[in-house]
Design an enzyme around this catalytic site. Structure first.
Site, PDB file in Angstrom:
ATOM      1  CE1 TYR A 172       6.849  12.165   2.367  1.00 51.32           C
ATOM      2  CE2 TYR A 172       6.991  10.535   4.125  1.00 51.32           C
ATOM      3  CZ  TYR A 172       6.459  10.961   2.919  1.00 51.32           C
ATOM      4  OH  TYR A 172       5.548  10.177   2.250  1.00 51.32           O
ATOM      5  NE  ARG A 220       8.084   5.120  11.901  1.00 55.05           N
ATOM      6  CZ  ARG A 220       7.379   4.257  11.168  1.00 55.05           C
ATOM      7  NH1 ARG A 220       6.682   4.661  10.137  1.00 55.05           N
ATOM      8  NH2 ARG A 220       7.350   2.980  11.476  1.00 55.05           N
TER       9      ARG A 220
END
Length: 332
Positions: A172, A220
């Site tokens: 992403y 993350r």
């Protein structure tokens, strides 16, 4: 005492044990990303009894352009806060803590879903999608995205969650900036690892400004692409140190463009070689996920100092009683 049963305190967050349910997309929200009855039922079932100390809610899009898929949760405007409050309250009532993960899909998005132009750090097809050449973000557009992360983090806090997680893994947008495979920029956002994490540091700063000092901020990180020319553990060690300095409280380690798996291995805790290395350079708690299906394996990974918290994903996804059985087994 069992390593898995030890409590942990991070700022305003008190965890009763070291078991984490990592973010896993359910595609159960309404079409517009609002909270649905299905999503409430799902998290109610998973958090029942409070055996999982921390539940990280699946990735939620910070703006329409960053929406990854149909029925993905939204944190893109203030009208989402009310529904999200009911989710946070439900999880708290069941005895678990809840953090929300915020994300922009970047080149992993699709115009078919968003109705908008697909963007990325560079005009390079997403390695996990390979169907669109994204528009290379301008500096002004990067500023806008940072501001959308900031507003999303504010909404997470307003909805009553216990912390916010910034998503930079699994191909992403922030992971695309981190990876040399997708970031070919020649300005201050590209090149060496310190430039490739500039956007992360700016997002962390913006988030911290709006949530305050005592609200836990997690990140993350896709800590290795496991691909020639991709991000490496050495990059991640540099990044981890900078993230800690910038105000991240917990680092959640996963894969980069390789996704959730490590090529060629199926051992429990397969990202443990990454977390072990990262723990050498930071003092903040580190979450390890990756194919952990047995409480004894989780216990050993903690006892061996590979991580501070253990994420169990697919086992809990398949079996909502996994945590209850495991905690009771270790309590005997």
């Amino acid at each position: 005492m069992s390593s898995l049963l030890k409590p942990l305190e991070i700022k305003s967050l008190t965890l009763k044990n070291r078991l984490v349910m990592p973010p896993m997309a359910t595609a159960k929200s309404e079409v517009n990303g609002r909270i649905s009855r299905n999503i409430l039922d799902y998290y109610n079932e998973k958090s029942m009894g409070g055996y999982i100390s921390l539940i990280i809610i699946e990735h939620s899009f910070i703006n329409q352009q960053g929406k990854a898929s149909d029925h993905q949760l939204s944190i893109a405007d203030d009208s989402t806060i009310e529904g999200l409050k009911s989710l946070a309250e439900l999880i708290h009532k069941n005895g678990s803590k809840a953090v929300m993960q915020i994300n922009h899909a970047g080149s992993a998005a699709s115009t078919k879903i968003t109705g908008e132009v697909v963007v990325g750090p560079s005009a390079i097809e997403n390695l996990r999608k390979n169907d669109t050449i994204p528009h290379e973000l301008t500096k002004k557009e990067i500023e806008g995205i940072i501001n959308d992360f900031k507003k999303a983090a504010y909404r997470v806090k307003e909805a009553g969650f216990d912390g916010v997680e910034i998503h930079s893994a699994h191909g992403y947008l922030l992971n695309q900036f981190f990876s040399p495979l997708s970031n070919k920029r020649t300005d201050e956002y590209g090149g060496n690892v310190n430039n490739r994490i500039r956007i992360h540091l700016e997002v962390i700063k913006a988030v911290r400004e709006v949530v305050g000092e005592n609200f836990p901020v997690l990140l993350r990180l896709g800590a290795s692409d496991y691909t020639e020319g991709g991000s490496t553990i050495e990059d991640s060690k540099i990044a981890a140190k900078e993230f800690e300095k910038a105000g991240v409280d917990i680092l959640d380690i996963s894969g980069g463009f390789c996704g959730y798996n490590v090529p060629g291995t199926s051992e429990q805790g397969y990202f443990s070689s990454l977390t072990e290395e990262i723990k050498k350079v930071v003092s903040m708690p580190v979450i390890l996920t990756g194919g952990i299906t047995e409480a004894k394996a989780a216990e050993k990974l903690l006892a061996d100092g590979k991580a501070d918290l253990i994420g169990v994903g697919r086992a809990i996804y398949k079996d909502s009683k996994w945590a209850e059985r495991s905690i009771k087994e270790l309590s005997i």
